[in-house]
Design a protein around this motif. Structure first.
Motif, PDB file in Angstrom:
ATOM      1  N   SER A  86       0.841  -1.198   0.000  1.00 59.51           N
ATOM      2  CA  SER A  86       0.000   0.000   0.000  1.00 59.51           C
ATOM      3  C   SER A  86       0.872   1.242   0.000  1.00 59.51           C
ATOM      4  O   SER A  86       1.954   1.276   0.610  1.00 59.51           O
ATOM      5  CB  SER A  86      -0.917  -0.005   1.225  1.00 59.51           C
ATOM      6  N   GLU A  87       0.370   2.290  -0.675  1.00 62.92           N
ATOM      7  CA  GLU A  87       1.136   3.531  -0.695  1.00 62.92           C
ATOM      8  C   GLU A  87       1.151   4.211   0.677  1.00 62.92           C
ATOM      9  O   GLU A  87       1.924   5.135   0.907  1.00 62.92           O
ATOM     10  CB  GLU A  87       0.582   4.479  -1.757  1.00 62.92           C
ATOM     11  N   SER A  88       0.327   3.700   1.594  1.00 63.30           N
ATOM     12  CA  SER A  88       0.332   4.254   2.957  1.00 63.30           C
ATOM     13  C   SER A  88       1.351   3.578   3.873  1.00 63.30           C
ATOM     14  O   SER A  88       1.464   3.926   5.054  1.00 63.30           O
ATOM     15  CB  SER A  88      -1.070   4.110   3.575  1.00 63.30           C
ATOM     16  N   GLN A 145       4.505   2.636   5.892  1.00 58.22           N
ATOM     17  CA  GLN A 145       5.503   3.486   6.511  1.00 58.22           C
ATOM     18  C   GLN A 145       6.888   2.845   6.417  1.00 58.22           C
ATOM     19  O   GLN A 145       7.015   1.631   6.265  1.00 58.22           O
ATOM     20  CB  GLN A 145       5.133   3.725   7.976  1.00 58.22           C
ATOM     21  N   ASP A 176       4.327   6.867  -2.995  1.00 57.53           N
ATOM     22  CA  ASP A 176       3.221   7.643  -3.556  1.00 57.53           C
ATOM     23  C   ASP A 176       2.844   7.000  -4.892  1.00 57.53           C
ATOM     24  O   ASP A 176       3.565   7.110  -5.874  1.00 57.53           O
ATOM     25  CB  ASP A 176       3.625   9.106  -3.759  1.00 57.53           C
ATOM     26  N   ILE A 231      -4.532   4.312  -2.041  1.00 57.47           N
ATOM     27  CA  ILE A 231      -5.412   4.737  -0.954  1.00 57.47           C
ATOM     28  C   ILE A 231      -6.020   6.066  -1.378  1.00 57.47           C
ATOM     29  O   ILE A 231      -5.489   6.757  -2.266  1.00 57.47           O
ATOM     30  CB  ILE A 231      -4.677   4.872   0.394  1.00 57.47           C
ATOM     31  N   ASP A 256      -6.004   9.264  -1.058  1.00 61.26           N
ATOM     32  CA  ASP A 256      -5.228  10.365  -0.489  1.00 61.26           C
ATOM     33  C   ASP A 256      -5.205  11.587  -1.406  1.00 61.26           C
ATOM     34  O   ASP A 256      -4.426  12.512  -1.178  1.00 61.26           O
ATOM     35  CB  ASP A 256      -3.795   9.910  -0.202  1.00 61.26           C
TER      36      ASP A 256
END
Length: 602
Positions: free
Chosen positions: A367-369, A371, A423, A457, A459
């Motif tokens: 996922s681009e979220s 961390q 991203d 996501i 965003d």
């Protein structure tokens, strides 16, 4: 014909001619009954110049009383047009060039004043004025290259309009008869035509000469002879009489034992001089005589030999292959060559790499979220040579633009982790390669490449092209009239980028006058609009995505309503009462009526 016997008047001549012919016909019939007819044969060459004397009607016999004669041509014999006859002397001459091929004889009856009728036959003698002519200038035939000697094919014969010796007498091959491969024969049939046959004179070989182009001449018996020509194109058809031939009788190659399946070893090559299917070569390995284990394979079309199963120097050091080259003929021919392949000893145990992706469905995605430090995949590395000097393995990660890295504690289990924020809208995919290298000599490498997909996501909020839009509409527009179409984009994907449009209800903006299609963004009038109520209503349009949670953004649409003359003047009251002093000066205003500024003056 009867000069001096006819009047000069043409009409009178015509009438008298008809009468005379009837009398002549009657006279001939009577004379045939009374006297025997005398025949006079004359000859003239068809090449004689115009005016050539043919001869005289009379032959001096006692039965011929001599000129003058009445000339009666046999119908259709063209005597009048081609011959000139002097009735007073009986002399006959040519009026035009004669052509035996057009007319071979002329007939007429000469009637003297007394005595027997003379039937004159003028025969045109032939000259050599026509060359032999073939019906076609070019002819094509075919012979299989294994055609036996003396086999013949009939060719188109040449025909000559002349007679006898001047007709076609022989044929010759002028040119194109390479190696004297063909000869001609001829025979004359009852129709007088000299027929022509082409015969095989030797042995044909398509691989030596595939095409012949013979120039054949036909000659008549003239002196000098006249000639006609025809080209005979001969195609030699292929038969499978040549076997494939390798460019080497024995081949040698060396291959390391760690060569992977499919690795090319060497290429054999054979040629076949036949044509088409007869010359198309296919390759195979004779499994009865060699390589029964199938350690190698060969491409049947290219002859490229490749590794078919893993090799092991310790098991077998040299492999001997018998390679067969076979053509595609109906009765195929084949030949063989020997291939020696030596296997060399190397560090033949590559590290093995096993990758397990830690996503919810075990596919390569993140996922681009995510961390920094979050796990992407688990990698285990093993070297079968772990009990030898090749036990140590170095593992590296390539690709990913520095946004991913490797972490390990025991040099056996590695974790691919996120090193920098991601991203998806900037880069949705990464190609990563895990490379394992042992410390052997030479070192062996193993690699595993995978394509990592960055999942979306929500965003990114929808974005309008601008914050304020301007539109125009007439105040007389009916409900449903198109006003403006607005458009927004969302850089996310899937449901996160599916947009719905709406008009926000705001106080005192008359937004209820308008409506918007939630999918297309087309703004239309909902009800009647009024420029006098609000000349420039302001709409707030919102675009909202379908993400969870959803994101939205707004833009302002200023709609200018163009006025039309749809209102008549209205007084502010229906009755006015005013008092005026009698001494008011002229021109003083005594009453102002409503907003229309109507002044009443003295």
């Amino acid at each position: 014909m009867l000069a001096g016997w006819w009047p000069a008047d043409p009409m009178d001549c015509s009438r008298r001619m008809c009468l005379l012919l009837l009398l002549l016909a009657l006279g001939l019939c009577l004379q045939r009954g009374a006297h025997a007819e005398h025949v006079r044969d004359l000859e003239v060459s068809e090449g004689a110049p115009v005016g050539t004397r043919v001869g005289y009607i009379g032959d001096g016999s006692s039965s011929d009383s001599g000129p003058p004669y009445l000339i009666v041509p046999v119908p259709g014999s063209a005597v009048d047009s081609d011959l000139a006859i002097e009735q007073t002397t009986g002399e006959m001459r040519t009026k035009v060039p004669l052509d035996r091929e057009t007319r071979a004889s002329y007939s007429l009856v000469a009637i003297p004043l007394s005595g027997e009728n003379v039937r004159v036959v003028v025969r045109v003698l032939d000259e050599n004025d026509n060359a032999p002519t073939f019906p076609t200038q070019v002819m094509g035939i075919e012979f299989p290259e294994n055609t036996p000697r003396d086999v013949k094919r009939t060719l188109h014969p040449a025909r000559d309009l002349d007679l006898g010796i001047y007709n076609t007498q022989r044929y010759n091959i002028v040119s194109g008869n390479v190696n004297n491969a063909f000869r001609l024969s001829s025979h004359r049939e009852r129709d007088g035509v000299l027929y022509l046959d082409l015969q095989i004179n030797g042995f044909l070989d398509r691989e030596t000469t595939a095409v012949y182009s013979l120039l054949i001449e036909a000659l008549d018996g003239g002196n000098p002879p006249l000639r006609g020509f025809m080209t005979v194109n001969i195609t030699i058809q292929d038969v499978n009489d040549n076997q494939p031939i390798f460019n080497q009788s024995r081949y040698f190659a060396t291959i390391p034992e760690n060569a992977t399946v499919g690795t090319s070893v060497l290429q054999v090559f054979a040629t076949d001089t036949d044509a088409g299917e007869n010359g198309q070569v296919v390759y195979s390995i004779n499994r009865r005589q060699s390589d029964r284990e199938g350690m190698f394979r060969i491409d049947s079309t290219t002859g490229l030999i490749a590794v078919n199963r893993p090799l092991d120097f310790e098991t077998k050091e040299v492999h001997e292959l018998v390679v067969v080259a076979r053509d595609h003929g109906m009765q195929p021919l084949e030949t063989t060559a020997f291939v020696s392949i030596r296997v060399t000893d190397v560090n033949d145990n590559q590290p093995t790499i096993n990758v397990i992706f830690l996503s919810d469905d075990a596919t390569p995605k993140i996922s681009e979220s995510a961390q920094p430090g979050e796990f992407v995949a688990r990698i285990s590395v093993n070297d079968p040579d772990s009990k030898t000097e090749y036990s140590n393995v170095n593992v590296t990660l390539q690709g990913g633009d520095g946004r991913f890295g490797l972490a390990t504690r025991d040099n056996i289990i590695y974790l691919v982790i996120v090193s920098l924020p991601l991203d998806r809208e900037l880069q949705p995919n990464y190609t990563l390669s895990v490379i394992a290298t042992d410390t052997g000599n030479p070192p062996l490498h193993a690699s595993r490449t995978f394509h990592l997909r960055v999942t979306d996501i929500n965003d990114n909020a929808p974005e309008f092209e601008r914050m304020v839009y301007y539109a125009n509409v007439l105040e007389v527009a009916d409900p449903g009239t198109s006003v403006f179409q607005i458009h927004a984009v969302d850089r996310d994907e899937g449901n996160n980028s599916a947009l719905a449009y709406s008009i926000l209800d705001t106080p005192d903006t008359h937004s209820t006058w308008f409506q918007i299609d939630p999918r297309s963004g087309l703004i239309t009038t909902r009800s009647h609009i009024d420029c006098e109520t609000d000349p420039v209503p302001q709409l707030t349009v919102m675009a909202r995505d379908n993400g969870s949670p959803p994101l939205s953004s707004t833009a302002t649409v200023l709609v200018t309503i163009h006025d039309v003359n749809d209102n008549e003047p209205i007084f502010d009251q229906s009755f006015y009462n005013v008092s005026v002093a009698e001494n008011e000066p002229v021109g003083r205003c005594i009453l102002k009526v409503g907003s229309v500024s109507i002044h009443v003056c003295v």
